[in-house]
Write a protein that holds these residues in place. Structure first.
Motif, short mmCIF file in Angstrom:
data_model
loop_
_atom_site.label_atom_id
_atom_site.label_comp_id
_atom_site.label_asym_id
_atom_site.label_seq_id
_atom_site.Cartn_x
_atom_site.Cartn_y
_atom_site.Cartn_z
N GLN A 234 9.25 -1.88 12.19
CA GLN A 234 8.72 -0.80 11.34
C GLN A 234 7.92 -1.39 10.18
N ILE A 235 6.61 -1.18 10.24
CA ILE A 235 5.70 -1.84 9.29
C ILE A 235 6.04 -1.46 7.84
N ASP A 236 6.38 -0.19 7.61
CA ASP A 236 6.61 0.25 6.22
C ASP A 236 7.90 -0.33 5.64
N LYS A 237 8.72 -0.93 6.49
CA LYS A 237 9.95 -1.58 5.99
C LYS A 237 9.73 -3.08 5.75
N LEU A 238 8.54 -3.57 6.09
CA LEU A 238 8.25 -4.99 5.85
C LEU A 238 8.01 -5.22 4.37
N PRO A 239 8.36 -6.41 3.84
CA PRO A 239 8.12 -6.66 2.42
C PRO A 239 6.62 -6.64 2.12
N ALA A 240 6.26 -6.15 0.94
CA ALA A 240 4.86 -6.11 0.54
C ALA A 240 4.66 -7.04 -0.64
N ASN A 241 3.45 -7.54 -0.79
CA ASN A 241 3.06 -8.35 -1.95
C ASN A 241 3.79 -9.68 -2.09
N ILE A 242 4.48 -10.13 -1.04
CA ILE A 242 4.93 -11.53 -1.08
C ILE A 242 4.45 -12.18 0.21
N PRO A 243 4.00 -13.42 0.09
CA PRO A 243 3.63 -14.11 1.32
C PRO A 243 4.90 -14.40 2.12
N THR A 244 4.94 -13.90 3.33
CA THR A 244 6.13 -14.05 4.16
C THR A 244 5.67 -14.35 5.57
N THR A 245 6.61 -14.61 6.43
CA THR A 245 6.28 -14.70 7.83
C THR A 245 7.15 -13.69 8.55
#
Lengths: 469, 469
Positions: A234-245
């Motif tokens: 679920q894209i909207d549950k992915l963290p935003a504004n931090i570089p992640t993998t």
């Protein structure tokens, strides 16, 4: 001057010099000869024991090498200072406690248990593999005398890049391909690269593939578990504004087998571009779909060098082979070469070259078609048998991909682990799907039907249902 | 209702359903059909195109699976919302840019460079290895259909524990042996165990073996470099009062080839007991000593479960094989099983079983004797030739162990790297020993003489000296 009076056995299998070495060493360890004492000269000991000077020299040499004595130029050999240690250990070696074996040449001892486990020899054509392996061990053996390429052997990388372009729409050249002994090894290398990029956070599908999560955990990444719906992560549950993998399996989600639709794929790529994040696309088992053509890879849609593509041969060749590969976007490839030049290749060079030959001879594609057909037949039989005998005990959740079917089973007061253990006793394999929340009375399990020979399928399903009843 | 008018080619190699799938997919991507629009029903499209319902169903199914359309029960198929992406990429696949190959069956493409590199086919007896490999691929192939043991295959662990007890005085049973694809993999696993024990500091011999240091560095260990003298690592320079691990090669120090005398060994063990530290004993190449019997291992002297013993087959079989092993003291074994159950085996099961057979058939010992003899002859020839032609350019520092001789060479205004590169051009291998401080005009290098066939030795040394002159 001390005198040495060993009893030496000329007819013993142990060389004379070694008998003499052991005698003097043990005398030193028992403190019969003390530190600082001078040993007889080569010539005098040779004379007194009536053995050659060379024999004495070899024995003294060994004592020197192991540090029991030292030599002072033009004055002779002297006993060294040795810490009072556990000398008993040196003198009376303890047997490592192994049973004597009844090994005949060219046979392995029978120490494998689980021999009643189902195995289907139709799963893989070892005759052709052996042909390729022999070709390498005969005509190309000189290549094996040189260490392997850190990235993997060029002919295999070449075959892989051609195959994944044609089968999976992955765009790369062989320079971008990195081979290692299993997905965990690739992830391990990737973690180091990501950390050098300043990425120390990773997101995962939940439920998802645990062996990969373990690597990130042991590399001290901060971790987020992201729920999946029927279209995948679920894209909207992915963290935003931090570089992640983010680690995903879009073409065959593990363990649900669901496929990420193209709309969600573009949304995931957009998210990665916006957050400057890296997507790890595990394309494991994507060739093994039975309901439709395999879905093209996410990597093929990426225009921003943000997708690392992972593939493996363990499900399309045989399960015990350890050859996996990843395709790195060019910026990561540069980092790989800068950071990981000190790492050695983990994959057997002989097996890499065997596989290159197996692929270039067309055997790989032939085997894949045969295997897909065989698995589809097995699935059909297993499905029919499950419906015929077990409608009230088992519900099939997914039977269209990979090496396992996904089943929902009634627990009947037992834990999932107890059920899986009982099934294992019968030679069948059922694995629990952890983190799959269903109310306490049901479990979701993976049923590894591919190991069952087709002629035993009906009987095996009946055996399985007996245990689940 | 939209109308679809594809031109389908009955005689094409591409199945009809796939032609239809591609036609509709591309129409969606070009926005010829818009999100929300309804596709014709199966029956009506089948009728209008004069193709079977199954063909249409297969095409729609693929569109569904890949997410281009969705189906609503009892109302039909509708085009999905797709992010405006890089649709051009989907339509015009870029060639991965590979050269067309002229591959004949059973041959590898000739993409290996460095073919003028010296290789000695006498180094290893591939005929016997092949015999064992074929036996596994024929009689034991069903074992390969089941994933490998995390710790390594039991028959090989059995052979290893027997061999290292007999050859190196290492005391263990097969349960303590852990196999992995290379020393770096073992160190990697060990780092995780050590960190769970609360050890995050590591000490190393200086100069020493860099590939191992890299692993600790990438695992964020605090590191201390400890100078060596001619007896090995200096105990009084080791850190005190902190739990640490020390990595040593006592029986064949890398790169100097020096041997730690028994006194220093006991002192090192005492230090480990006092500081509750772990010693990692890398016994790499210890079988390949030409001046004396191999020195017994440190592990055999340990009474406090403080030594991890490491061994490898890459120098006693052939360099490209990736089979290494470690022996864990029992407390660490317990931690290994608790912490690393999520890790998979990296080593090829087929090669592990081949090696088990190769060892139990006695071939390993025979080959080792042959190899030791061959290397000793080569060393003798190389030493003689170096003394004959190069006394003023080269000084031999160590020529009694392993796969390389240690040479001191005059730099003559060039850097060590420049010299090694020039030597590589001639097919010979010279590797710099880093961190070996000598005043600017000299370098210490490792000369890999074993790769040179014995009949080329004299000529090869002359070629080497020409470059060094």
């Amino acid at each position: 001057m001390i005198s040495l009076t060993p009893v030496l056995h000329e007819e013993s299998a142990t060389p004379l010099y070694q008998q003499l070495f052991v005698y003097i060493r043990d005398a030193i360890l028992r403190s019969d000869i003390l530190p600082g004492e001078k040993l007889p000269s080569l010539r005098s000991l040779s004379k007194s024991l009536n053995i050659s000077i060379t024999t004495v020299e070899l024995a003294y040499n060994q004592l020197l090498v192991e540090g029991y004595i030292s030599s002072r130029p033009r004055s002779g050999y002297f006993v060294s200072e040795i810490s009072p240690g556990s000398e008993r250990d040196l003198l009376t070696p303890v047997s490592p406690g192994l049973d004597p074996r009844s090994a005949s040449p060219y046979s392995l001892p029978e120490i494998y248990r689980n021999n009643q486990i189902y195995v289907d020899s139709e799963c893989f054509d070892f005759a052709r593999w052996k042909k390729c392996s022999n070709k390498i061990l005969t005509d190309y053996s000189s290549l094996l005398l040189v260490e392997g390429d850190i990235q993997g052997e060029a002919p295999l990388r070449d075959e892989i890049s051609r195959y994944i372009y044609q089968a999976r729409g992955v765009r790369c050249n062989r320079d971008q391909v990195v081979i290692a002994a299993g997905t965990q090894q690739l992830i391990n290398l990737l973690c180091i690269i990501l950390q050098r990029m300043g990425i120390d956070h990773a997101s995962f599908e939940n439920p998802g593939y645990l062996p990969v999560r373990n690597i990130f955990k042991d590399r001290n990444f901060k971790m987020t578990l992201v729920p999946i719906d029927r279209d995948g992560i679920q894209i909207d549950k992915l963290p935003a504004n931090i570089p992640t993998t983010v680690y995903v399996s879009p073409s065959n989600q593990f363990p649900t087998g669901s496929i990420m639709p193209v709309g969600r794929r573009y949304a995931l790529l957009d998210w990665a571009y916006r957050n400057r994040s890296i997507i790890i696309e595990d394309d494991y088992n994507s060739e093994l779909r039975y309901d439709s053509r395999p879905v093209p890879s996410l990597q093929g849609l990426d225009t921003g060098e943000r997708v690392v593509y992972l593939g493996s041969f363990s499900s399309t060749l045989f399960p015990s082979i350890k050859i996996s590969y990843m395709v790195l976007p060019k910026p990561l490839l540069k980092l790989f070469r800068e950071s990981l030049s000190g790492y050695t290749q983990t994959c057997s060079k002989a097996e890499q070259l065997t596989l290159a030959l197996y692929m270039s001879s067309g055997f790989y594609q032939t085997n894949l078609r045969r295997q897909r057909k065989l698995n589809a037949q097995k699935i059909q039989m297993a499905t029919a048998a499950l419906n015929r005998y077990g409608k009230d005990v088992v519900e099939i959740i997914n039977n269209s991909s990979g090496l396992h079917m996904l089943l929902k089973i009634a627990n009947k007061g037992k834990t999932t682990e107890e059920i899986c253990a009982a099934v294992a006793e019968s030679g069948l394999t059922l694995a629990p799907v952890s983190n799959f929340e269903i109310d306490g009375s049901y479990s979701v399990v993976m049923f590894y039907y591919t190991r069952i020979p087709i002629e035993n399928m009906d009987e095996a399903i009946q055996r399985l249902l007996q245990i689940l009843q």
